[in-house]
Write an enzyme that holds these catalytic residues in place. Structure first.
Site, mmCIF file in Angstrom:
data_model
loop_
_atom_site.group_PDB
_atom_site.id
_atom_site.type_symbol
_atom_site.label_atom_id
_atom_site.label_comp_id
_atom_site.label_asym_id
_atom_site.label_seq_id
_atom_site.Cartn_x
_atom_site.Cartn_y
_atom_site.Cartn_z
ATOM 1 N N GLU A 1 0.825 -1.213 0.000
ATOM 2 C CA GLU A 1 0.000 0.000 0.000
ATOM 3 C C GLU A 1 0.861 1.266 0.000
ATOM 4 O OE1 GLU A 1 -2.979 -0.399 -0.655
ATOM 5 O OE2 GLU A 1 -3.673 -2.287 0.217
ATOM 6 N N GLU B 1 -16.717 10.692 23.584
ATOM 7 C CA GLU B 1 -15.396 11.230 23.235
ATOM 8 C C GLU B 1 -15.193 11.311 21.722
ATOM 9 O OE1 GLU B 1 -12.966 6.996 23.619
ATOM 10 O OE2 GLU B 1 -11.939 8.861 24.075
ATOM 11 N N HIS C 1 -6.739 -3.795 9.867
ATOM 12 C CA HIS C 1 -7.946 -4.571 9.553
ATOM 13 C C HIS C 1 -8.782 -4.693 10.820
ATOM 14 C CE1 HIS C 1 -5.817 -6.596 5.852
ATOM 15 N NE2 HIS C 1 -5.971 -5.287 5.726
HETATM 16 O O1 2HA Z 1 -4.170 -3.797 2.231
HETATM 17 O O2 2HA Z 1 -3.380 -4.889 4.477
HETATM 18 O O3 2HA Z 1 -1.577 -7.113 3.437
HETATM 19 C C1 2HA Z 1 -3.161 -4.715 2.166
HETATM 20 C C2 2HA Z 1 -2.707 -5.107 3.501
HETATM 21 C C3 2HA Z 1 -1.411 -5.764 3.627
HETATM 22 ZN ZN ZN Z 2 -5.319 -4.128 4.159
#
Ligand code: 2HA
Ligand code: ZN
Length: 276
Positions: A115, A169, A141
């Site tokens: 990314e 908050e 994630h």
């Molecule tokens: O978006 O989160 O694996 C790709 C990731 C890395």
């Molecule tokens: Zn990701």
């Protein structure tokens, strides 16, 4: 100074491990980057071993010549604290902001995060709109927030308002709100362009059915922002799991009162009247 002893490197490693401990980084999920201060570059310059120049995959002219500490593509957050020299790297950008080269780390080979275009385009926008104050871009994630992207309409107004209502908050921590990127193929320039457009206005961007991007001045503020948004998402998931309707909540006028006392500006577009 030994590279790994530098305070900014220690802060980066700790943040990556904190994210792992939260459960946000299964396998190689997520990535982290830090725009290194010039004086910090000098602290560790004696450790540099410069590799060949490579294309970034996008252009970030306002970051020309800057150095970044970033997680490696395919590397596990779990391993950052155990073997940092294999899991992360420091990169330098060329004088056009088109290419990068590794100057430290990834000792067993590899590339910076998949990314990288999104990280660098977000850094470029944030450097511009914060007068250089923001230095951290973090992608995780986050379980509950991802779950919500299957249930809530994918727009900034709904996500912001629902997250704000779940914890008093929240509007103080992210008064500008959160932006939402619809599902897109990750890893490329296109999703980077869409995310960095939102980052002109927000510090947080949702990637539908994928995760979250958060940006901030330093490691504590950026991790804290990710944590606050995900905590709020968890409360919303719990609430929706108990019953679909709220019996009571924080109303637009309550938010306006909060804004006055806490001296934050809450955009009126998020304080709409809901249909009953
Ligand atoms: O978006 O989160 O694996 C790709 C990731 C890395
Ligand atoms: Zn990701």
């Amino acid at each position: 100074m030994q590279f790994l002893e530098a305070e900014f490197v220690q802060g980066f490693i700790r943040m990556a491990n904190d994210g792992w401990e939260q459960g946000w980084h299964e396998r190689n999920g997520g990535n982290l980057s830090y725009r290194v201060k010039p004086e910090e570059v000098e602290e560790v310059r004696e450790s540099f071993v410069e590799k060949e120049w490579q294309s970034i995959g996008t252009t970030v002219p306002d970051l020309a010549g800057e150095f970044f500490l970033v997680t490696g593509s395919g590397k596990y957050f779990r391993n950052v604290i155990l073997k940092p020299e294999d899991s992360i790297c420091m990169i330098e950008l060329d004088n056009k902001g088109e290419n990068y080269r590794i100057v430290w780390g990834l000792v067993n080979g590899g590339r910076p995060t998949s990314e990288l275009p999104s990280h660098l385009m977000n850094h470029e926008v944030k450097k511009q709109v914060t007068n250089g104050k923001y230095r951290v871009v973090y992608h995780a994630h986050t379980t509950n927030l991802i779950a919500l992207t299957f249930v809530l309409p994918l727009n900034d107004e709904t996500f912001t308002r629902e997250l704000w209502e779940m914890a008093t908050e929240c509007p103080v921590v992210f008064p500008a709100g959160v932006g939402v990127v619809p599902w897109m193929v990750p890893g490329g320039r296109e999703i980077a362009v869409e995310t960095s457009k939102l980052m002109k206005e927000y510090d947080v961007a949702v990637w539908a059915h994928h995760g979250l991007f958060a940006t901030g001045e330093d490691f504590d503020l950026t991790f804290g922002l990710m944590h606050t948004v995900e905590k709020s998402a968890e409360i919303l998931v719990k609430m929706l799991s108990m019953q679909p309707q709220k019996r009571q909540t924080i109303t637009p006028d309550m938010f306006r009162n909060l804004a006055k006392d806490f001296k934050v500006i809450l955009p009126e577009k998020f304080l709409f009247e809901k249909e009953k």
